[in-house]
Enzyme design. Structure first.
Site, PDB file in Angstrom:
ATOM      1  N   GLY A  28      92.492 -45.288  39.337  1.00 52.95           N
ATOM      2  CA  GLY A  28      91.048 -45.119  39.422  1.00 52.95           C
ATOM      3  C   GLY A  28      90.602 -43.741  38.992  1.00 52.95           C
ATOM      4  O   GLY A  28      91.324 -43.023  38.291  1.00 52.95           O
ATOM      5  N   ASN A  29      89.401 -43.354  39.413  1.00 45.04           N
ATOM      6  CA  ASN A  29      88.859 -42.050  39.055  1.00 45.04           C
ATOM      7  C   ASN A  29      87.966 -41.548  40.188  1.00 45.04           C
ATOM      8  O   ASN A  29      87.796 -42.221  41.211  1.00 45.04           O
ATOM      9  CB  ASN A  29      88.091 -42.124  37.732  1.00 45.04           C
ATOM     10  CG  ASN A  29      87.005 -43.189  37.761  1.00 45.04           C
ATOM     11  OD1 ASN A  29      86.039 -43.084  38.506  1.00 45.04           O
ATOM     12  ND2 ASN A  29      87.186 -44.238  36.953  1.00 45.04           N
ATOM     13  N   LEU A  30      87.378 -40.381  40.003  1.00 47.71           N
ATOM     14  CA  LEU A  30      86.640 -39.717  41.072  1.00 47.71           C
ATOM     15  C   LEU A  30      85.144 -40.050  41.104  1.00 47.71           C
ATOM     16  O   LEU A  30      84.406 -39.482  41.905  1.00 47.71           O
ATOM     17  CB  LEU A  30      86.798 -38.193  40.951  1.00 47.71           C
ATOM     18  CG  LEU A  30      88.222 -37.651  41.138  1.00 47.71           C
ATOM     19  CD1 LEU A  30      88.259 -36.149  40.864  1.00 47.71           C
ATOM     20  CD2 LEU A  30      88.721 -37.938  42.552  1.00 47.71           C
ATOM     21  N   ALA A  88      82.006 -45.046  35.359  1.00 47.62           N
ATOM     22  CA  ALA A  88      83.259 -44.467  34.877  1.00 47.62           C
ATOM     23  C   ALA A  88      84.280 -45.596  34.788  1.00 47.62           C
ATOM     24  O   ALA A  88      84.946 -45.932  35.774  1.00 47.62           O
ATOM     25  CB  ALA A  88      83.742 -43.371  35.825  1.00 47.62           C
TER      26      ALA A  88
END
Length: 413
Positions: free
Chosen positions: A207-209, A274
């Site tokens: 995943g991402n932030l 995102a």
């Protein structure tokens, strides 16, 4: 500011008390104008005590003050919460058989309706047409929430969270009466938000932030400017914004399916999510175990579909405006200029991330690149301010490429 809070006769009338409290605590003067039916749910004494103003449903009281004209003329914002199917019908047809409907006809300020009713009533063709009429006239009719209704029923029609309604109204007031509903009323916009998660096993993911703050700000601001908003949201812990159709997704593949399903009817598509560029090549259906003194097996990755490039390439309709976001850590503008050419979108919002910038922050700073080479700097500030500026740019393009016809619908060129 002078706010008129209209209350119609639905069980959600008690939730308007919380909305009234928030308006009052923010320093606004609030006049409550209920319908006679609303007083079956919350009495006049409650409204009067909470607002500090007299409460009446009829035009025949205090006639010397001409309340059926004066209240609307002096209002900076008129909010009807809850708005029942009956109230929406009377407003759409210009009826004036009580103080609230008279006030709606005399008001020249922004008008917000927060509907609440059973799903069948909301989905009835008559209600849908009445909502369309009000929106074409510049009123903001926010989408009801999905959840528990009266009794055991569940579905779309629930009154949105009062705090979310208050925040939307605050954006309307901040924008000003002369700018509300003029550019996005009658438009359908599609916004993506949040970070996708690509599962590796039942407990792990790639995943991402991203927190979804910028996408949610875009959706909220568009709703406050009169648009019908579809929000496709990946992982986020933010509360549901009022006035939008929310579609929840998890992975990039799910986001692609949801975006492509909603895009054909959208005047503008803004891909603020995102989306993970890669996903694990293989999903392991059981938790991957740690083996003592053994290195883990390498994780093979495959590319995810490029949703922004696909939407840009396969425009659902002529004149549709497509906007992308590019989060960069270095050579921000150079990388952004390459990306807008590669993606084929009309506008690209480029911002620097990392070191506490953008992700997770309530503020943002960016440059909006256009396909014609123009560049618009967005100074550091709240993400809602960036959203407002971006919708200004989108609205300008839509006015040229998809002007609204006389009935308030988009004209495709």
């Amino acid at each position: 500011m002078n706010i008129v809070l209209g209350v119609s006769g639905g069980i959600a009338a008690y939730k308007a008390c919380e909305l009234l409290r928030r308006f009052s605590e923010s320093g606004h003067d609030v006049r409550v104008v209920p319908t006679a039916s609303a007083l079956h749910f919350v009495g006049a004494a409650t409204w009067s005590a909470l607002s500090g103003q007299p409460v009446s449903t009829e035009v025949w009281e205090s006639v010397h003050e001409v309340p059926h004209v004066r209240i609307g003329q002096q209002a900076d914002l008129l909010v009807v919460a809850p708005a029942t199917a009956d109230l929406l019908a009377r407003a759409a047809h210009g009826l004036a058989d009580d103080l609230l409907t008279n006030t709606l006809l005399t008001a020249r300020c922004p008008v917000v309706f927060a509907p609440a009713m059973h799903t069948e009533m909301w989905e009835h063709p008559a209600t849908r047409e009445n909502v369309a009429v009000l929106r074409r006239r510049g009123a903001i009719v926010i989408e009801p929430a999905v959840g528990r209704l009266t009794g055991a029923d569940t579905g779309k029609g629930r009154f949105p969270d009062p705090e979310a309604v208050f925040e939307l109204c605050a954006r309307v007031l901040a924008r000003g009466a002369d700018r509300v509903g003029a550019d996005l009323a009658g438009r359908h916009v599609l916004v993506s938000a949040g970070g996708t998660r690509e599962p590796l096993d039942p407990v792990r993911f790639l995943g991402n932030l991203s927190t979804g703050r910028q996408g949610y700000a875009l959706a909220s601001v568009a709703a406050a400017r009169g648009a019908r908003v579809t929000l496709v949201a990946a992982h986020t812990e933010l509360p549901d914004p009022a006035g939008v159709d929310l579609v929840r997704v998890g992975t990039a593949a799910e986001m692609r399916a949801a975006v492509l399903a909603a895009a054909p009817d959208a005047d503008a598509v803004v891909m603020a999510a995102a989306v993970a560029d890669f996903r694990p090549a293989d999903y392991v259906p059981v938790k991957i175990k740690k083996v003592d003194r053994a290195d883990p097996e390498p994780v093979a990755l495959v590319r995810n579909p490029d949703i922004l490039a696909e939407v840009s390439r396969d425009r659902a309709a002529p004149g549709q405006v497509v906007v992308g976001f590019a989060a960069e850590t270095d050579d921000v503008l150079a990388n952004g200029r390459k990306k807008i050419a590669r993606k084929g979108c009309d506008l690209l919002v480029v911002n620097q991330v990392g070191g506490g910038l953008a992700f997770g922050s309530p503020d943002n700073q960016a440059v909006v690149l256009a396909d014609d080479g123009a560049e618009t700097e967005v100074p550091y500030g709240p993400k809602a301010a960036l959203a407002d500026l971006l919708w200004d740019l989108v609205a300008e393009r839509l006015a040229r490429s998809r002007p609204l016809t006389g009935d308030g619908r988009s004209e495709q060129r």
